[in-house]
Motif scaffolding. Structure first.
Motif, PDB file in Angstrom:
ATOM      1  N   LYS A  68       1.024  -1.047  -0.227  1.00  8.14           N
ATOM      2  CA  LYS A  68      -0.098   0.010  -0.124  1.00  8.14           C
ATOM      3  C   LYS A  68       1.000   1.285  -0.042  1.00  8.14           C
ATOM      4  CE  LYS A  68      -3.904  -2.474   0.409  1.00  8.14           C
ATOM      5  NZ  LYS A  68      -4.628  -2.501  -0.657  1.00  8.14           N
ATOM      6  N   PRO A  69       0.328   2.233  -0.802  1.00  4.21           N
ATOM      7  CA  PRO A  69      -0.622   2.348  -1.748  1.00  4.21           C
ATOM      8  C   PRO A  69      -0.231   1.250  -2.894  1.00  4.21           C
ATOM      9  CG  PRO A  69       0.747   4.380  -1.931  1.00  4.21           C
ATOM     10  CD  PRO A  69       1.409   3.268  -0.738  1.00  4.21           C
ATOM     11  N   TYR A  73      -2.690  -0.303 -11.305  1.00  2.22           N
ATOM     12  CA  TYR A  73      -3.655   0.480 -11.492  1.00  2.22           C
ATOM     13  C   TYR A  73      -4.828  -0.342 -11.289  1.00  2.22           C
ATOM     14  CZ  TYR A  73      -1.397   4.318 -14.131  1.00  2.22           C
ATOM     15  OH  TYR A  73      -0.637   5.365 -14.317  1.00  2.22           O
ATOM     16  N   ASN A  74      -4.939  -1.618 -11.769  1.00  3.70           N
ATOM     17  CA  ASN A  74      -6.157  -2.466 -11.338  1.00  3.70           C
ATOM     18  C   ASN A  74      -5.646  -3.884 -11.727  1.00  3.70           C
ATOM     19  OD1 ASN A  74      -5.821  -3.039 -14.246  1.00  3.70           O
ATOM     20  ND2 ASN A  74      -7.901  -2.052 -14.783  1.00  3.70           N
ATOM     21  N   TYR A 162       3.718   6.311  -8.118  1.00  2.00           N
ATOM     22  CA  TYR A 162       3.435   7.811  -7.615  1.00  2.00           C
ATOM     23  C   TYR A 162       4.301   8.742  -7.805  1.00  2.00           C
ATOM     24  CZ  TYR A 162      -0.332   4.988  -5.883  1.00  2.00           C
ATOM     25  OH  TYR A 162      -1.175   3.841  -5.644  1.00  2.00           O
ATOM     26  N   GLU A 600      -4.061   8.999 -12.200  1.00  2.00           N
ATOM     27  CA  GLU A 600      -4.192   9.039 -10.891  1.00  2.00           C
ATOM     28  C   GLU A 600      -5.471   9.819 -10.495  1.00  2.00           C
ATOM     29  OE1 GLU A 600      -2.492   6.978  -8.752  1.00  2.00           O
ATOM     30  OE2 GLU A 600      -0.947   6.487 -10.263  1.00  2.00           O
ATOM     31  N   TYR A 602      -8.666   9.473  -8.107  1.00  4.24           N
ATOM     32  CA  TYR A 602      -9.528   8.618  -7.276  1.00  4.24           C
ATOM     33  C   TYR A 602     -10.749   8.855  -6.885  1.00  4.24           C
ATOM     34  CZ  TYR A 602      -4.367   8.814  -6.801  1.00  4.24           C
ATOM     35  OH  TYR A 602      -3.280   8.863  -6.955  1.00  4.24           O
ATOM     36  N   LYS A 651     -17.675   2.805  -3.052  1.00  2.29           N
ATOM     37  CA  LYS A 651     -16.539   2.502  -3.523  1.00  2.29           C
ATOM     38  C   LYS A 651     -15.767   3.576  -4.343  1.00  2.29           C
ATOM     39  CE  LYS A 651     -17.331  -2.467  -4.176  1.00  2.29           C
ATOM     40  NZ  LYS A 651     -17.440  -3.713  -5.606  1.00  2.29           N
ATOM     41  N   THR A 654      -9.417   3.485  -7.238  1.00  8.29           N
ATOM     42  CA  THR A 654      -8.093   3.756  -6.921  1.00  8.29           C
ATOM     43  C   THR A 654      -7.089   4.239  -8.191  1.00  8.29           C
ATOM     44  OG1 THR A 654      -6.987   1.681  -6.963  1.00  8.29           O
ATOM     45  CG2 THR A 654      -7.916   2.575  -4.998  1.00  8.29           C
ATOM     46  N   SER A 655      -7.901   4.333  -9.401  1.00 11.65           N
ATOM     47  CA  SER A 655      -7.073   5.055 -10.477  1.00 11.65           C
ATOM     48  C   SER A 655      -8.164   5.189 -11.578  1.00 11.65           C
ATOM     49  CB  SER A 655      -6.032   3.743 -11.085  1.00 11.65           C
ATOM     50  OG  SER A 655      -6.622   2.527 -11.586  1.00 11.65           O
ATOM     51  N   GLU A 658      -9.295   1.784 -13.021  1.00  9.43           N
ATOM     52  CA  GLU A 658     -10.411   1.139 -12.161  1.00  9.43           C
ATOM     53  C   GLU A 658     -11.576   1.915 -12.344  1.00  9.43           C
ATOM     54  OE1 GLU A 658      -9.829  -1.633  -8.296  1.00  9.43           O
ATOM     55  OE2 GLU A 658      -9.873   0.725  -7.745  1.00  9.43           O
TER      56      GLU A 658
END
Length: 792
Positions: A68-69, A73-74, A162, A600, A602, A651, A654-655, A658
């Motif tokens: 983490k992070p 991407y997925n 990142y 990036e 979210y 939900k 996170t990218s 996703e």
């Protein structure tokens, strides 16, 4: 620049950096071969077992996937990486277009690896090293001519997904086309700030960034400050990460940081500030006791079993409870609105906190003045490297511009430090800043030609700060409408954290109205950290607490009408989300003609976290997308359940990749830009493309299929099973059932076709009813006071 195509990449070395680099290439769709050594200590019976031979690479890659992070991407990214070992799989590099070495930082081992690579690679393939300090030219010695032409340093920063910096370090034998390609590819495809470095110790970012840390280490002891005081002074108060200096050292690893410090001191004997790199006694204390920081759970800071925080006292080398820093200069900085005022609050003050900031900046100014042209011929490369590699808001020369060049010289010389002659010559010639903006174009002072030049490649970016000198087309307290050229407008949100209140909604409506009268279209985008954190919760809270339901109804209607205006107008509206794009921010993007999102991003509909449902068209829009999925042959009930859970579980993708999986972005329409700095420019091109195709206002939708009781029954059973299992509270269930009611079109006896307004009315009614619930009001209040969701 050569017309190279990168289809497959080999990464040699699967440690934290190797696995991270492999996953980032996989993130952008590249096939990757990740290799590492066969374990030295294999038992005889395991030597023929492929799984055991690949144990090191398998374990490292599994660790990277769980870290983490998230590095990927997925889930699709990991599937593009194949694993192997040097002994069995090295011949496979012949199929690779780019081979990246990420093995241990020892020249002898790297040279052994490159000898094998040279024998197996195909002619013309790129070979680069991710070394953070070994001279690049030494690694190329003895290699073939083709190897040397195509060899270069490519220094990624951790974590590779990142951290924005990619340092490109050529050798004297590197082909210029290779350098140009890497600078371009790193920018456009990998999303990095590519910085061209000279092959000098620690390159640019670590040379200057570690100096800045070392100088603060020195001043902390000299001024008798505590480490928590210094972290408060060297964090957001001056535009740097909240880790400050000592928490950053704990994060990086005190052993790692010290190694770089000692390396610079050893390899830069002519560095005029070499004394700054002397390791203080308190740092040696940490190393002797193996208090390396976060990785050993103890460094400058540690927490006991009760989570109480302690920090090291540098004079006694004892740990004591962390204190709260108090300086008048720090308070003044915190009250300042912009970074320039924050920094100058310290420059104008003279308490101990201000002395640390002033003297550390003075040292920095002197240091970077003497590094140009040693480490780079251009000053902007130094600023780019520190912003991207150390996450500073601005670089050293930008700090100097804020303080004033002459003032910076005075501070440095008062501390006995020398400023390079080229800076004084620049001042003497009447130039008063390192940067200036002319006609919306940012220029830098070039010390070689003694003139201002445009930063190369700047034409590919639209930076809103560079347009501040121009009169805006329109503005209010919530937004500024800029003309970004070629008949395209850009609406920049300017509210706190870009939250969406009445002023921002007015700005959106007014911007579309203006754009419809003589412009080609509108981009909704900004250069802030986040696109938008959602609706103005304070406003909703006040109206809900007072039970002003008529006012709330008007506010929600206005929000819905605004998002629908983004969808149904006479001009293309393209949104450019990045960072946090939550709640209402997500709803604005979902109703744009096209979304051009930063990788990036979210993004999510998070209203459930405050006891509400998305009512700015978000629930309606996901329902519409469920209906549209039927045309693709998707099973409607499964798609309904997936989209229902996305809202009910709040939900957040996170990218941007996703976000497609969550249905928040549309395949074959919306797209992703890996380099977020290119976002507004790319969104502008999308507006022009839509305009050139002949844009016409879409018709309102009245063909949305909803399942009525069939879907409602299925979703309700699922909700009840979650309650029975103790996974959600009764209030969670109440909210979830209201979402289900809207998404199924209400209590309809059979599958039916409805229009958008019908669903908007349902989501608004559900939202208003939840505003009357005590537990929802408690959730809203908790979010406003603690910043964290309450589960009640």
């Amino acid at each position: 620049m050569s017309n190279r195509v990168i289809k497959k990449v080999a990464v040699l070395g699967s440690g934290v950096m190797g696995s991270g680099i492999a996953l980032h290439f996989a993130n952008i769709g590249i096939e990757v071969l990740l290799l590492d050594i066969v374990p030295f200590d294999l038992k005889e019976e395991d030597k023929a077992n492929p799984k055991m031979r690949n144990k090191i690479v398998n374990d490292a890659f599994t660790f990277a996937l769980k870290s983490k992070p998230a590095q990927a991407y997925n889930s699709e990214s990991a599937k593009r990486v194949s694993l192997g070992n040097f002994d069995d799989d090295m011949p496979k590099i012949k199929d690779c277009d780019w081979i990246i070495e990420v093995v241990i930082e020892r020249l002898d081992i790297k040279k052994q690896v490159f000898e094998k690579v040279d024998a197996l690679r195909k002619k013309g393939s790129l070979v680069t090293s991710n070394t953070s300090g070994i001279p690049i030219h030494l690694m190329a010695e003895g290699r073939s001519e083709d190897f040397q032409k195509n060899f270069c340093g490519t220094h990624f920063f951790n974590p590779p997904r990142y951290m924005r910096l990619l340092e490109v370090i050529p050798t004297p034998t590197t082909d210029q086309n290779v350098v140009d390609f890497l600078m371009h590819y790193g920018d456009v495809f990998l999303g990095k700030d590519t910085v061209l470095c000279k092959d000098t110790p620690a390159f640019i970012a670590n040379r200057v960034g570690v100096y800045a840390m070392a100088k603060v280490f020195q001043l902390t002891q000299e001024l008798g400050l505590t480490i928590e005081e210094v972290d408060a002074l060297t964090g957001p108060a001056i535009g740097r990460p909240k880790t400050g200096t000592f928490k950053l050292s704990d994060l990086v690893g005190n052993d790692t940081g010290t190694k770089v410090m000692m390396g610079i001191k050893e390899n830069c004997p002519n560095d005029e500030q070499a004394n700054a790199f002397v390791v203080p006694a308190y740092v040696q204390f940490l190393l002797d006791n193996k208090f390396f920081g976060n990785k050993t759970k103890k460094g400058y800071y540690y927490k006991d079993e009760k989570r109480n925080s302690f920090s090291l006292r540098l004079d006694t080398l004892q740990y004591e409870p962390t204190g709260k820093p108090k300086f008048a200069s720090l308070d003044a900085s915190k009250k300042s609105e912009n970074l320039s005022d924050k920094v100058n609050a310290f420059i104008k003050a003279d308490d101990k906190g201000a002395q640390l900031v002033k003297r550390s900046l003075a040292g920095l100014f002197a240091y970077v003045s003497n590094r140009v042209p040693e480490i780079s011929d251009v000053l902007y490369a130094v600023d780019d490297a520190l912003r991207a590699g150390f996450a500073w808001e601005i670089g050293p020369f930008q700090y100097w511009d804020i303080v004033g060049i002459q003032k910076g010289i005075d501070l440095a010389e008062a501390d006995g430090l020398s400023i390079s002659a080229w800076v004084k010559e620049m001042i003497a010639a009447g130039n008063t800043s390192f940067y200036k903006v002319e006609n919306g174009v940012k220029k830098y002072y070039d010390q070689q030609s003694k003139s201002y030049k445009t930063i190369p490649g700047a034409e590919s970016f639209i930076i809103l700060d560079n347009l501040r000198a121009n009169k805006p087309v329109w503005k209010n307290s919530g937004g500024t409408l800029h003309d970004i050229g070629d008949g395209v407008l850009n609406l920049e949100f300017t509210s706190k954290m870009n939250s969406l209140g009445g002023d921002v909604l007015q700005a959106i409506n007014k911007s579309i109205e203006i754009a419809e009268n003589g412009y080609k279209g509108l981009v909704i985008g900004n250069d802030a950290t986040n696109f938008s954190v959602g609706a103005n919760l304070m406003m909703i809270s006040m109206l809900a607490m007072e039970q002003e339901f008529d006012e709330l109804d008007i506010a929600v209607r206005q929000f819905q009408q605004t998002t629908m205006r983004c969808r149904y107008s006479g001009i293309p509206v393209v949104s450019a989300p990045h960072g946090m794009t939550l709640g209402g921010g997500c709803e604005v993007t979902m109703h744009s003609d096209v979304v051009v999102a930063a990788a990036e991003t979210y993004i999510g509909l998070v209203e459930v976290g405050v006891g509400l449902i998305p009512a700015g068209g978000g629930t309606k829009e996901l329902t519409l997308r469920v209906s549209d999925s039927i045309k693709n042959g998707d099973p409607i009930l499964q798609t309904l359940q997936d989209n229902f859970l996305n809202i009910a579980m709040a939900k957040v993708a996170t990218s941007a990749a996703e976000a497609f999986d969550f249905g928040l972005m549309r395949k074959n329409r919306d797209r992703v830009v890996v380099n977020g700095k290119r976002l507004i420019a790319e969104a502008k091109q999308e507006v022009l493309r839509l305009n050139e195709k002949g844009y016409s206002q879409p018709a309102h939708r009245s063909d949305i299929t909803v399942l009525g009781r069939t879907g409602l029954g299925t979703l309700t059973v699922g909700v009840e099973s979650f309650v029975a299992g103790g996974y959600i509270s009764a209030h969670d269930a109440k909210i979830a059932k209201k979402i289900a009611y809207v998404m199924c079109g209400g209590d309809l006896s059979a599958q039916t076709t409805v229009n958008e307004q019908y669903l908007l009315d349902l989501e608004r009614e559900a939202f208003l009813s939840l505003c009357g619930e005590k537990k929802t009001l408690e959730r809203i209040q908790a979010m406003l006071t603690t910043g964290k969701p309450l589960r009640n």
